[in-house]
Design an enzyme around this catalytic site. Structure first.
Site, mmCIF file in Angstrom:
data_model
loop_
_atom_site.group_PDB
_atom_site.id
_atom_site.type_symbol
_atom_site.label_atom_id
_atom_site.label_comp_id
_atom_site.label_asym_id
_atom_site.label_seq_id
_atom_site.Cartn_x
_atom_site.Cartn_y
_atom_site.Cartn_z
ATOM 1 N N ARG A 61 13.484 4.100 12.334
ATOM 2 C CA ARG A 61 12.383 4.776 12.444
ATOM 3 C C ARG A 61 11.435 4.453 13.918
ATOM 4 O O ARG A 61 12.008 4.126 14.394
ATOM 5 C CB ARG A 61 11.594 4.651 10.886
ATOM 6 N N GLU A 121 12.246 -9.834 1.648
ATOM 7 C CA GLU A 121 11.031 -8.807 1.868
ATOM 8 C C GLU A 121 12.205 -7.724 1.503
ATOM 9 O O GLU A 121 13.824 -7.809 2.005
ATOM 10 C CB GLU A 121 11.323 -9.369 3.296
ATOM 11 N N ASN A 181 8.053 -5.608 -1.073
ATOM 12 C CA ASN A 181 7.552 -4.656 -0.449
ATOM 13 C C ASN A 181 5.928 -4.415 0.134
ATOM 14 O O ASN A 181 5.285 -4.215 0.030
ATOM 15 C CB ASN A 181 8.285 -3.553 -0.726
ATOM 16 N N PRO A 200 0.706 -1.258 -0.036
ATOM 17 C CA PRO A 200 0.298 -0.150 0.008
ATOM 18 C C PRO A 200 0.991 0.979 0.195
ATOM 19 O O PRO A 200 2.004 1.064 1.157
ATOM 20 C CB PRO A 200 -0.865 -0.023 0.917
ATOM 21 N N ASN A 201 -0.008 1.668 -0.974
ATOM 22 C CA ASN A 201 1.201 3.826 -0.916
ATOM 23 C C ASN A 201 2.195 3.423 -1.155
ATOM 24 O O ASN A 201 3.074 4.877 -1.900
ATOM 25 C CB ASN A 201 1.346 4.431 0.842
ATOM 26 N N HIS A 239 12.412 -2.884 1.815
ATOM 27 C CA HIS A 239 12.378 -1.568 2.419
ATOM 28 C C HIS A 239 12.853 -0.877 1.567
ATOM 29 O O HIS A 239 14.049 -1.040 1.986
ATOM 30 C CB HIS A 239 11.921 -1.651 3.500
ATOM 31 N N TYR A 288 11.700 8.659 1.643
ATOM 32 C CA TYR A 288 11.500 8.079 0.607
ATOM 33 C C TYR A 288 12.243 8.427 -0.231
ATOM 34 O O TYR A 288 12.106 7.825 -1.135
ATOM 35 C CB TYR A 288 9.939 7.185 -0.150
ATOM 36 N N ALA A 302 2.818 -1.136 4.774
ATOM 37 C CA ALA A 302 2.289 -0.826 6.134
ATOM 38 C C ALA A 302 2.184 -1.992 6.764
ATOM 39 O O ALA A 302 2.203 -2.516 8.029
ATOM 40 C CB ALA A 302 1.763 -0.101 6.344
ATOM 41 N N ARG A 324 5.833 11.753 -2.213
ATOM 42 C CA ARG A 324 5.021 10.256 -0.728
ATOM 43 C C ARG A 324 6.263 10.882 0.238
ATOM 44 O O ARG A 324 6.980 10.621 -0.302
ATOM 45 C CB ARG A 324 4.705 9.193 -0.499
HETATM 46 C C1 DQA Z 1 8.296 0.940 4.161
HETATM 47 C C2 DQA Z 1 8.348 1.170 5.681
HETATM 48 C C3 DQA Z 1 6.882 0.961 6.074
HETATM 49 O O1 DQA Z 1 7.367 0.900 7.597
HETATM 50 C C4 DQA Z 1 6.164 1.618 5.046
HETATM 51 O O2 DQA Z 1 4.801 1.425 5.870
HETATM 52 C C5 DQA Z 1 5.893 2.012 3.926
HETATM 53 C C6 DQA Z 1 7.105 1.611 2.731
HETATM 54 C C7 DQA Z 1 9.649 0.954 3.421
HETATM 55 O O3 DQA Z 1 9.741 0.537 1.705
HETATM 56 O O4 DQA Z 1 9.842 1.822 3.527
HETATM 57 O O5 DQA Z 1 4.905 2.279 3.789
HETATM 58 O O6 DQA Z 1 8.303 -0.619 3.487
#
Ligand code: DQA
Length: 147
Positions: A107, A98, A74, A10-11, A100, A23, A77, A18
């Site tokens: 964080r 996985e 990825n 998501p997002n 990120h 990011y 959240a 964003r």
């Molecule tokens: C994320 C880290 C997560 O905590 C966050 O909710 C994201 C992006 C990252 O790629 O750093 O949406 O997965």
């Protein structure tokens, strides 16, 4: 030819605008273009999906068995909340890597726990878009070791 399922949670479609302090300005299109270039050089086929929906991600993973050699994910959240995505990865015999963009351990405290990490083959975090490239290399490494 190896086949890898790439899932953006998501997002992540909003990357580029964003929280750019966290990011950066890289967009999801740029990440996907990098991945496609790398995959072509490695003679690997990718299916790339972005979804804001937990159930859709669960379904994609559930159908990956027999179709894909590895999953690059990825979970965004959902990393910190989704027992369903964790169980889906556990249920299919397809290795998952996985990734990120940010270093989740540097964080907020709620990001320090990944429900996915214990069932993933490994995790890469903190290298921006390079996390994905490293993740793809890691997925290919896992596939080749198995074969
Ligand atoms: C994320 C880290 C997560 O905590 C966050 O909710 C994201 C992006 C990252 O790629 O750093 O949406 O997965």
């Amino acid at each position: 030819m190896h086949k890898i399922l790439v899932i953006h949670g998501p997002n992540l479609n909003l990357l580029g605008s964003r929280e750019i302090d966290v990011y950066g300005t890289t967009t999801i299109e740029e990440i996907n273009a990098d991945l496609k270039r790398l995959a072509k050089a490695k003679k690997t086929r990718l299916k790339i999906v972005q979804s804001d929906h937990e159930g859709e991600i669960v379904e994609l993973i559930g159908k990956a068995k027999g179709k894909f050699d590895a999953i690059l994910i990825n979970p965004a959240a959902y990393t910190h909340t989704s027992v369903a995505i964790r169980d889906a990865i556990s249920a299919v015999d397809v290795p998952a890597v996985e990734v990120h963009l940010s270093n989740i351990y540097g964080r907020e405290e709620f990001r320090h726990t990944s429900l996915i990490a214990p069932v993933a083959r490994g995790q890469i975090a903190g290298f921006g878009k390079m996390s994905y490239a490293l993740g793809l290399e890691a997925a290919l490494h896992v596939i080749k070791k198995k074969g």
